[in-house]
Design a protein around this motif. Structure first.
Motif, PDB file in Angstrom:
ATOM      1  N   UNK A 109      51.778  54.620   4.139  1.00 39.12           N
ATOM      2  CA  UNK A 109      51.299  53.840   5.281  1.00 39.12           C
ATOM      3  C   UNK A 109      51.890  52.438   5.309  1.00 39.12           C
ATOM      4  N   UNK A 110      52.894  52.161   4.480  1.00 39.07           N
ATOM      5  CA  UNK A 110      53.454  50.823   4.385  1.00 39.07           C
ATOM      6  C   UNK A 110      54.917  50.802   4.804  1.00 39.07           C
ATOM      7  N   UNK A 111      55.368  49.617   5.248  1.00 38.03           N
ATOM      8  CA  UNK A 111      56.779  49.376   5.534  1.00 38.03           C
ATOM      9  C   UNK A 111      57.246  48.203   4.696  1.00 38.03           C
ATOM     10  N   UNK A 112      58.368  48.377   4.017  1.00 37.22           N
ATOM     11  CA  UNK A 112      58.881  47.334   3.129  1.00 37.22           C
ATOM     12  C   UNK A 112      60.336  47.027   3.468  1.00 37.22           C
ATOM     13  N   UNK A 113      60.724  45.780   3.334  1.00 38.14           N
ATOM     14  CA  UNK A 113      62.138  45.409   3.421  1.00 38.14           C
ATOM     15  C   UNK A 113      62.835  45.876   2.151  1.00 38.14           C
ATOM     16  N   UNK A 114      63.988  46.526   2.307  1.00 42.97           N
ATOM     17  CA  UNK A 114      64.714  47.016   1.137  1.00 42.97           C
ATOM     18  C   UNK A 114      66.180  47.187   1.443  1.00 42.97           C
ATOM     19  N   UNK A 115      66.794  48.154   0.786  1.00 50.55           N
ATOM     20  CA  UNK A 115      68.214  48.418   0.958  1.00 50.55           C
ATOM     21  C   UNK A 115      69.042  47.919  -0.209  1.00 50.55           C
ATOM     22  N   UNK A 116      70.278  48.435  -0.279  1.00 49.02           N
ATOM     23  CA  UNK A 116      71.159  48.050  -1.375  1.00 49.02           C
ATOM     24  C   UNK A 116      71.433  46.567  -1.436  1.00 49.02           C
ATOM     25  N   UNK A 117      71.485  45.901  -0.271  1.00 51.94           N
ATOM     26  CA  UNK A 117      71.695  44.451  -0.245  1.00 51.94           C
ATOM     27  C   UNK A 117      70.607  43.740  -1.037  1.00 51.94           C
ATOM     28  N   UNK A 118      69.374  44.155  -0.837  1.00 54.86           N
ATOM     29  CA  UNK A 118      68.241  43.528  -1.520  1.00 54.86           C
ATOM     30  C   UNK A 118      68.317  43.739  -3.031  1.00 54.86           C
ATOM     31  N   UNK A 119      68.460  44.989  -3.450  1.00 58.26           N
ATOM     32  CA  UNK A 119      68.407  45.288  -4.881  1.00 58.26           C
ATOM     33  C   UNK A 119      69.661  44.816  -5.623  1.00 58.26           C
TER      34      UNK A 119
END
Length: 262
Positions: free
Chosen positions: A23-33
Motif C-alpha cells: 500500500x506504499x509508494x517509495x522513491x527508488x531506482x538505480x540512481x538512488x541506490x
C-alpha cells in the motif's frame, strides 16, 4: 558524519522510479541506490535524473554536489515477493531517452528500463539491468539475454541472471550471485570471487549500491580488487541496516523519502 574530504565527484545517471510496495509508494531506482554506494566510498555525487524534480531528490536527504533534473516521467514499478523471489511489474515507462558520453569524469550509468539508448566513456561503468530488460507496461519484467551491448565503457555490473550471451563490456566486470557474493573479472588479471561475511535482510538495490561503491573507490585511487573488497564491506552494512537507517548512521542524515498510500 563519516565523509571523506576527497573532492572526487561521480556522476550517476538514469531514471528515478516510483516503487509500489503493498500500500506504499517509495522513491527508488538505480540512481538512488548507486548514489548511496558512491557516498559510502567517501566520494561526492552529481545526479543526472530523468523524472528527478528537485523536490523529489531533496526528499531523499542525500548530500549531492550537483543535480541535473531532466523533466519527464519517472518509471513506476510494482514490487512483490512470491516464493522467496522478487517480482517486478512495469506500470509506466520512463521518458525521455538519452545518450550519454563522458570521457573526463567517472560515472555510473544505471537505467531502469530503456531510458538510456547509448553510452560511452573512458571512466564510465554501466549496470546492465536497464539495457537487457523487456519493458512492456502492465507486464512482469523479463530479461532478453540476446541483447548486444557494444558500448565503449570501462566496466559493467550485472546479476548473473542478466548477463547477455555476448558477455559484458569493459575491462572491469562485476557479476553478482546474490547471497554468494560477486565475481570481479579484471582484464589481464583474471577472476576473483568476493564472498560476504554477513548477508543482510535488505535486498532491494544492493547491486546498484555495490556498483556505486566500487566506482567511488576506484575513482579515489584504489586498485580494482581492493575497491571490490571495500565495496563489499560497505554493502554488508547497507544490506543489514536498510537504506533509511544506513543513511542515518553512516551519513548522519535523515532520509525523507515519501512513504504514502498507493
Amino acid at each position: 558524519m563519516r565523509r571523506s574530504e576527497s573532492i572526487t565527484t561521480i556522476k550517476v545517471v538514469g531514471a528515478l522510479t516510483e516503487d509500489v510496495i503493498g500500500a506504499e509508494r517509495r522513491t527508488g531506482g538505480g540512481v538512488y541506490y548507486s548514489s548511496l554506494g558512491v557516498l559510502a566510498s567517501g566520494a561526492n555525487v552529481e545526479v543526472v535524473a530523468i523524472g528527478g524534480y528537485t523536490s523529489v531528490l531533496a526528499s531523499m536527504g542525500l548530500p549531492l554536489s550537483g543535480l541535473v533534473a531532466i523533466r519527464g516521467r519517472r518509471a513506476v514499478f510494482e514490487i512483490s515477493h512470491e516464493g522467496g523471489s522478487r517480482k517486478l511489474i512495469l506500470l509506466r515507462k520512463p521518458i525521455p531517452t538519452l545518450s550519454v558520453s563522458y570521457h573526463d569524469q567517472w560515472a555510473v550509468v544505471n537505467p531502469v528500463c530503456g531510458e538510456i539508448r547509448g553510452v560511452e566513456g573512458d571512466h564510465v561503468f554501466i549496470d546492465v539491468q536497464g539495457f537487457v530488460r523487456l519493458c512492456e507496461e502492465g507486464r512482469p519484467i523479463e530479461v532478453d539475454r540476446t541483447r548486444k551491448l557494444g558500448f565503449k565503457v570501462r566496466g559493467a555490473h550485472a546479476n548473473y541472471t542478466e548477463v547477455p550471451e555476448g558477455g559484458l563490456p569493459g575491462r572491469e566486470v562485476l557479476v553478482s550471485y546474490d547471497e554468494d557474493g560477486f565475481d570481479i573479472i579484471i582484464k589481464g588479471e583474471g577472476k576473483h570471487r568476493i564472498k560476504p561475511s554477513i548477508v543482510g535482510d535488505y535486498g532491494i538495490g544492493t547491486g546498484d549500491f555495490l556498483l556505486g561503491a566500487y566506482v567511488g573507490f576506484r575513482a579515489k585511487g584504489l586498485r580494482p580488487l581492493d575497491a571490490a573488497v571495500r565495496a563489499q564491506r560497505e554493502l554488508e552494512s547497507f544490506s543489514t541496516l536498510g537504506p533509511d537507517e544506513w543513511i542515518r548512521r553512516t551519513l548522519g542524515l535523515s532520509s525523507q523519502r515519501t512513504y504514502r498510500r498507493a
